[in-house]
Scaffold this motif. Structure first.
Motif, PDB file in Angstrom:
ATOM      1  N   ARG A 136       1.062  -0.934  -0.383  1.00 40.06           N
ATOM      2  CA  ARG A 136       0.219   0.032  -0.055  1.00 40.06           C
ATOM      3  C   ARG A 136       0.792   1.463  -0.090  1.00 40.06           C
ATOM      4  NH1 ARG A 136      -5.843  -1.277   1.420  1.00 40.06           N
ATOM      5  NH2 ARG A 136      -5.811  -3.129   2.066  1.00 40.06           N
ATOM      6  N   ARG A 142       1.168   3.774   3.042  1.00 35.45           N
ATOM      7  CA  ARG A 142       1.255   3.214   4.256  1.00 35.45           C
ATOM      8  C   ARG A 142       2.843   2.846   4.260  1.00 35.45           C
ATOM      9  NH1 ARG A 142      -1.935   4.247   7.247  1.00 35.45           N
ATOM     10  NH2 ARG A 142      -0.954   3.457   8.679  1.00 35.45           N
ATOM     11  N   GLU A 185      -5.688 -10.046  -6.596  1.00 36.65           N
ATOM     12  CA  GLU A 185      -7.405  -9.673  -5.593  1.00 36.65           C
ATOM     13  C   GLU A 185      -7.865 -11.369  -5.110  1.00 36.65           C
ATOM     14  OE1 GLU A 185      -6.364  -8.572  -8.258  1.00 36.65           O
ATOM     15  OE2 GLU A 185      -6.697  -9.180 -10.236  1.00 36.65           O
ATOM     16  N   ALA A 242      -0.863  -7.205   8.222  1.00 42.43           N
ATOM     17  CA  ALA A 242      -1.762  -6.766   7.594  1.00 42.43           C
ATOM     18  C   ALA A 242      -2.082  -6.017   6.880  1.00 42.43           C
ATOM     19  CB  ALA A 242      -2.898  -7.364   7.729  1.00 42.43           C
ATOM     20  N   GLY A 243      -1.300  -4.076   7.271  1.00 40.08           N
ATOM     21  CA  GLY A 243      -1.722  -3.087   7.291  1.00 40.08           C
ATOM     22  C   GLY A 243      -0.895  -2.623   5.338  1.00 40.08           C
ATOM     23  N   ASP A 254      -0.943  -5.017  -0.576  1.00 42.00           N
ATOM     24  CA  ASP A 254      -2.132  -4.430  -1.204  1.00 42.00           C
ATOM     25  C   ASP A 254      -2.762  -5.345  -1.428  1.00 42.00           C
ATOM     26  OD1 ASP A 254      -3.588  -2.532  -2.023  1.00 42.00           O
ATOM     27  OD2 ASP A 254      -2.596  -2.151  -3.530  1.00 42.00           O
ATOM     28  N   VAL A 255      -3.453  -6.289  -0.782  1.00 46.61           N
ATOM     29  CA  VAL A 255      -4.579  -7.466  -0.504  1.00 46.61           C
ATOM     30  C   VAL A 255      -5.823  -6.778   0.422  1.00 46.61           C
ATOM     31  CG1 VAL A 255      -2.788  -8.489  -1.740  1.00 46.61           C
ATOM     32  CG2 VAL A 255      -4.101  -9.205   0.965  1.00 46.61           C
ATOM     33  N   ASP A 256      -6.942  -8.349  -0.379  1.00 50.80           N
ATOM     34  CA  ASP A 256      -7.588  -7.485   1.561  1.00 50.80           C
ATOM     35  C   ASP A 256      -7.098  -8.216   2.060  1.00 50.80           C
ATOM     36  OD1 ASP A 256     -10.133  -7.056  -0.384  1.00 50.80           O
ATOM     37  OD2 ASP A 256     -10.119  -8.722  -1.101  1.00 50.80           O
ATOM     38  N   SER A 257      -7.158  -6.970   3.182  1.00 50.73           N
ATOM     39  CA  SER A 257      -6.480  -7.564   4.523  1.00 50.73           C
ATOM     40  C   SER A 257      -6.644  -6.862   5.837  1.00 50.73           C
ATOM     41  CB  SER A 257      -5.374  -6.653   4.498  1.00 50.73           C
ATOM     42  OG  SER A 257      -5.162  -5.274   4.311  1.00 50.73           O
ATOM     43  N   PHE A 258      -6.752  -8.010   7.034  1.00 52.36           N
ATOM     44  CA  PHE A 258      -7.526  -7.898   8.180  1.00 52.36           C
ATOM     45  C   PHE A 258      -6.778  -7.701   9.117  1.00 52.36           C
ATOM     46  CE2 PHE A 258     -10.034  -9.549   4.644  1.00 52.36           C
ATOM     47  CZ  PHE A 258     -11.652  -8.997   4.639  1.00 52.36           C
ATOM     48  N   HIS A 259      -6.747  -6.750  10.159  1.00 49.78           N
ATOM     49  CA  HIS A 259      -5.759  -6.562  11.352  1.00 49.78           C
ATOM     50  C   HIS A 259      -6.966  -6.533  12.298  1.00 49.78           C
ATOM     51  CE1 HIS A 259      -3.421  -3.795  13.844  1.00 49.78           C
ATOM     52  NE2 HIS A 259      -2.750  -4.679  14.492  1.00 49.78           N
ATOM     53  N   LEU A 304     -10.588 -18.004  -2.214  1.00 47.32           N
ATOM     54  CA  LEU A 304      -9.015 -16.601  -1.670  1.00 47.32           C
ATOM     55  C   LEU A 304      -8.029 -17.798  -0.828  1.00 47.32           C
ATOM     56  CD1 LEU A 304     -11.526 -13.978   0.579  1.00 47.32           C
ATOM     57  CD2 LEU A 304     -10.248 -13.427  -1.423  1.00 47.32           C
ATOM     58  N   ALA A 358     -14.243  -9.619   1.057  1.00 45.85           N
ATOM     59  CA  ALA A 358     -12.926  -9.666   0.163  1.00 45.85           C
ATOM     60  C   ALA A 358     -13.441 -10.866  -1.151  1.00 45.85           C
ATOM     61  CB  ALA A 358     -12.864 -10.374   1.167  1.00 45.85           C
ATOM     62  N   GLY A 359     -12.419 -10.698  -2.088  1.00 45.04           N
ATOM     63  CA  GLY A 359     -12.132 -11.214  -3.220  1.00 45.04           C
ATOM     64  C   GLY A 359     -12.839 -10.363  -4.098  1.00 45.04           C
ATOM     65  N   GLY A 378     -12.045  -7.613  -5.403  1.00 48.54           N
ATOM     66  CA  GLY A 378     -11.091  -6.303  -6.120  1.00 48.54           C
ATOM     67  C   GLY A 378     -11.284  -5.118  -6.203  1.00 48.54           C
ATOM     68  N   SER A 436      -9.781  -4.560  -2.590  1.00 51.45           N
ATOM     69  CA  SER A 436      -8.171  -4.800  -1.777  1.00 51.45           C
ATOM     70  C   SER A 436      -8.626  -3.693  -0.355  1.00 51.45           C
ATOM     71  CB  SER A 436      -7.194  -3.712  -2.039  1.00 51.45           C
ATOM     72  OG  SER A 436      -5.659  -4.185  -2.015  1.00 51.45           O
ATOM     73  N   VAL A 437      -9.930  -4.461   0.209  1.00 54.23           N
ATOM     74  CA  VAL A 437      -9.664  -3.322   1.756  1.00 54.23           C
ATOM     75  C   VAL A 437      -8.922  -3.892   2.496  1.00 54.23           C
ATOM     76  CG1 VAL A 437     -12.176  -3.076   1.070  1.00 54.23           C
ATOM     77  CG2 VAL A 437     -11.382  -4.740   1.586  1.00 54.23           C
ATOM     78  N   HIS A 438      -8.822  -2.758   3.496  1.00 57.47           N
ATOM     79  CA  HIS A 438      -8.358  -3.061   4.783  1.00 57.47           C
ATOM     80  C   HIS A 438      -9.084  -2.770   5.688  1.00 57.47           C
ATOM     81  CE1 HIS A 438      -5.351  -3.764   7.923  1.00 57.47           C
ATOM     82  NE2 HIS A 438      -5.220  -2.445   7.756  1.00 57.47           N
ATOM     83  N   VAL A 439      -8.965  -3.767   6.765  1.00 56.80           N
ATOM     84  CA  VAL A 439     -10.150  -3.613   8.007  1.00 56.80           C
ATOM     85  C   VAL A 439      -9.111  -3.830   9.147  1.00 56.80           C
ATOM     86  CG1 VAL A 439     -12.810  -4.741   9.025  1.00 56.80           C
ATOM     87  CG2 VAL A 439     -11.999  -4.547   6.761  1.00 56.80           C
ATOM     88  N   THR A 440      -9.192  -2.588  10.343  1.00 55.67           N
ATOM     89  CA  THR A 440      -8.245  -2.898  11.110  1.00 55.67           C
ATOM     90  C   THR A 440      -9.665  -2.495  13.038  1.00 55.67           C
ATOM     91  OG1 THR A 440      -6.591  -1.876  12.319  1.00 55.67           O
ATOM     92  CG2 THR A 440      -7.461  -0.901  10.841  1.00 55.67           C
ATOM     93  N   GLY A 441      -9.359  -3.037  14.034  1.00 52.28           N
ATOM     94  CA  GLY A 441      -9.931  -2.926  15.077  1.00 52.28           C
ATOM     95  C   GLY A 441      -9.446  -1.884  15.777  1.00 52.28           C
ATOM     96  N   PRO A 447      -4.951   2.800   9.867  1.00 51.06           N
ATOM     97  CA  PRO A 447      -5.119   3.331  11.015  1.00 51.06           C
ATOM     98  C   PRO A 447      -4.347   4.631  10.908  1.00 51.06           C
ATOM     99  CG  PRO A 447      -3.622   1.342  11.025  1.00 51.06           C
ATOM    100  CD  PRO A 447      -4.358   1.453   9.599  1.00 51.06           C
TER     101      PRO A 447
END
Ligand SMILES: Cc1ncc(C[n+]2csc(CCOP(=O)(O)OP(=O)(O)O)c2C)c(N)n1
Ligand code: SF4
Ligand SMILES: [Mg+2]
Lengths: 304, 388
Positions: free
Chosen positions: A35, A38, A68, A83-84, A87-92, A112, B221-222, B224, B226-231, B240
């Motif tokens: 990304r 970032r 993707e 994860a941050g 540049d793919v779907d990423s979850f923290h 996936l 997800a999937g 296209g 390219s999301v980033h998800v964070t707590g 963040p």
């Protein structure tokens, strides 16, 4: 105590030297996988995390799996910040819960190519129970465990992989617990692929990561990594280079090693570090087995 | 889904069938009394529906797995009771922070701790509102019958999708285990809501940029994006951030998303409140006894009515405020705990009416006579506020 100017990260001089967000972007072959806004990352000089993330992305690129179609999930910690940057779907997610999140994501969408990238504390202390159960189920995703022998992010405390006598910020008089032998834990719990490398073994690590990305089932790769800031400074490995030399001098590749013997000798910091591509076996995945059982059920019920 | 028509179902089965009718195809859970029948029903039904049933290692994993499944585009649910719900507080917060649609059914039993596993209580009411750390806006439905277990589970999915959050169906052992007539409508008569999808191309899409309703469209997800998800506290891109301004914007929006849409979400019933001087507030299984208590009190000549929140969060605060100003002199809250919603009622009256509690420690519900006794005591000026 005086603060040495050169290490004062918050001095205006230092701040001025920091590249602007995204400034270095476009100069690295893996930029398309990171990304842009970032970069630069938050990791310390000498940290092994950059090497490991780089290796993962190179493996991903080499496998030709479309970004993707991939997802990266991290828990909390320095390693968890990976994860941050991708540049793919990423979850923290929350501390320790990367594996159950990945389980839901992968079972929710089996297309996936899913990878958990997290730390030793995250995966084996607070998240240890999830690890053994995902391995037991043989859910189809990969786990990259960055083992830097401590809780890096919170300031170098002892954790489930800290060598037993090591001094850390919570074992100021020396440690007294036994660390996990992670490859043995993974194999015992049912992982179909188990490898261990260090940040010194970049080529081997990339090969292992490629295998894991292509392989069906629960794959585990432990990567020993320098943490000069949290761990190294108290145990005579003050710089990343020193730790890399330590890995270089003490590692021995043995793919056929008996996993009972690959424990990192907790009492001797100079003992052999056995690395290798330890286990690569076939077993039906969670979804394959469940798919069959459900198909049989549908036959019995007479529905499609 | 189940065939339309009249069925005879227990509350837990009705909830499972409601989930199926709402389009749930992913369930992760860990067995616990008195919620296990939901897991069992789903496990039995999912093969024919091509759904995914996962029995996880604990409730930490169960709720986290449904968050993952939701980001994979599935409608996902878990079900539990107090001890499991306590474990879920961690990722309930993650779900609220990351705006992840999903449904949690909590069938309340006696607490604290392992408590009374097989018996009714309503001790988790405030936990659904305040149990996870930090400031949040939540939506909680409280069913009083198997029919409502069915209906409200569907509603919970719809609200979860519409407003992007984990929604709780707060049931109790009595409602979950009673068997009653449940009307299942025709499939095309059931309203189904799906999450908003992005309208912008991936390069321009900001995954946490809200529309006017304060809800951002959701890219799974999937797809296209390219999301980033964070707590972590995050900006509209999902990145963040440690600055106070971002924290302020995000948390305010998460709360306002529910607060400002409360008119759309809030639901309550009233019974004989038109001329009431005293209003009983009751929810869940106790509501059933409270209706009876109203009729018994009316027969004795007391002007008693009933306010029954169907969503406990958001709470019918304005309605209570208005009733207190329109001539109701006292409220009596009957709940199976030592006083939780009673504080909410007292707050909403803003001093314009008296608020009393009919507490019960769990194990059984109030009888209509229990409630009537309280009403009579209040009429005679016997009960000091909040005592006994
Ligand atoms: C529930 C919870 N407990 C504690 C913490 C604090 N915490 C943040 S990171 C971390 C340790 C991470 O260690 P590890 O997984 O080894 O990652 P590293 O930083 O070493 O890469 C801890 C304890 C937290 N975020 N959440
Ligand atoms: S504390 Fe250790 S693991 Fe964390 S960034 Fe610094 S060197 Fe790396
Ligand atoms: Mg660590």
């Amino acid at each position: 105590m005086s603060i040495r100017k050169s290490r004062d990260l918050f001095s205006p001089d230092y701040m001025d030297q920091k590249p602007a967000k995204g400034a270095a972007y476009g100069k690295h072959p893996l930029d398309g996988y990171l990304r842009k806004d970032r970069i630069p990352h938050i990791w310390c000089p000498g940290c092994g995390l950059g090497v490991i993330l780089n290796s993962y992305l190179r493996a991903l690129k080499d496998t030709d799996i479309a970004p993707e179609d991939t997802a990266v999930i991290s828990g909390i910690g320095c390693s968890g910040r990976a994860a941050g940057y991708v540049d793919v779907d990423s979850f923290h997610v929350t501390h320790g819960r990367a594996i159950p999140f990945a389980t839901g994501l992968k079972v929710g969408n089996r297309d996936l190519v899913t990878t958990v990238f997290s730390g030793d504390g995250d995966l084996f202390a607070i998240g240890g129970n999830h690890f053994i159960h995902a391995a037991r189920r043989n859910v189809d995703f990969n786990v990259i465990c960055v083992n830097n022998f401590n809780y890096g992010m919170t300031g170098g405390q002892a954790g489930p992989t800290t060598p037993s006598e090591a001094e850390t910020s919570t074992t100021p008089w020396g440690g007294f617990e036994q660390p996990f032998n992670l490859p043995a834990v993974a194999a015992g719990a049912g992982a179909v692929y188990v490898a261990r490398w260090t940040t010194f073994h970049v080529e081997q690590l990339i090969n292992s990561l490629e295998k894991a990305l292509k392989k069906k089932g629960f794959c585990f790769i432990e990567v020993l990594s320098p943490c000069p800031t949290g761990y190294g400074r108290k145990v005579g490995l003050k710089t990343g280079v020193k730790t890399m030399n330590h890995f270089k001098e003490n590692s021995e590749i043995d793919h056929d090693a008996d996993l009972a013997d690959v424990a990192l000798d907790p009492d001797d910091p100079n003992s052999k570090i056995i690395v290798g591509d330890f286990i690569d076996r076939e077993a039906p995945t969670y979804q394959d087995v469940r798919g069959k059982v459900f198909e049989e059920a549908r036959k019995k019920l007479g529905v499609e | 889904m189940m065939k339309a028509g009249t069925h005879f179902l227990d509350g837990n089965t009705a909830s499972a069938e409601g989930a199926i009718a709402a389009g749930c195809t992913f369930f992760a859970g860990y067995p616990i009394t008195p919620a296990s029948e939901i897991l069992e029903r789903i496990a039995n039904r999912f093969p024919e529906l091509h759904g995914s049933y996962l029995q996880m290692e604990d409730e930490l994993a169960s709720i986290t797995a449904i968050l993952g499944a939701s980001w994979a585009g599935r409608k996902a649910m878990t079900a539990t009771s107090g001890p499991g719900f306590s474990l879920m507080m961690e990722s309930y917060g993650l779900g609220l922070m990351t705006e992840t649609p999903c449904v949690i059914v909590n069938v309340m039993r006696g607490g604290p701790s392992t408590g009374l596993p097989t018996k009714v209580a309503q001790g988790d009411v405030n936990q659904t509102r305040w149990g996870t750390h930090g400031d949040v806006g939540v939506v909680v439905y409280v069913p009083s019958s198997p029919q409502e277990m069915f209906d409200m589970t569907i509603q919970a999915f719809n609200t979860a999708e519409k407003y992007r959050l984990p929604v709780v169906v707060l049931s109790d052992e009595m409602v979950a285990h009673m068997t009653e007539k449940v009307e299942i409508p025709e499939k095309d008569e059931i309203e189904i809501v799906d999450r908003k999808k992005p309208r912008d191309p991936p390069e321009e899409f900001l995954p946490f940029c809200p529309d006017e309703d304060l809800v951002p469209p959701m890219a799974n997800a999937g797809e296209g994006y390219s999301v980033h998800v964070t707590g972590l506290t995050h900006d509209e891109e999902g990145h963040p951030s440690v600055d106070e301004e971002t924290q302020n914007m995000l948390v305010t929006r998460l709360i306002d998303k529910i607060r400002k849409n409360a008119d759309d979400i809030l639901e309550y019933d009233e019974y004989k409140t038109e001329d009431a001087k005293k209003v009983i507030v009751a929810y869940g299984s106790v509501y059933r006894a409270a209706i009876e208590a109203v009729d018994m009190a009316r027969e004795k000549g007391y002007k008693v009515g009933l306010l029954r929140p169907k969503t406990i969060w958001p709470f019918p605060e304005e309605r209570i405020y208005d009733l207190a100003r329109e001539g109701v002199d006292s409220f009596l809250v009957a709940e199976i705990n030592f006083g939780q919603i009673v504080f909410e009622v007292e707050r909403c009256t803003a001093g314009a009416a008296q608020t009393y509690l009919a507490p019960k420690m769990g194990g059984s519900i109030h009888t209509p006579e229990d409630i009537l006794e309280r009403i009579e005591a209040i009429e005679e000026g016997e009960i000091p506020q909040f005592k006994e």
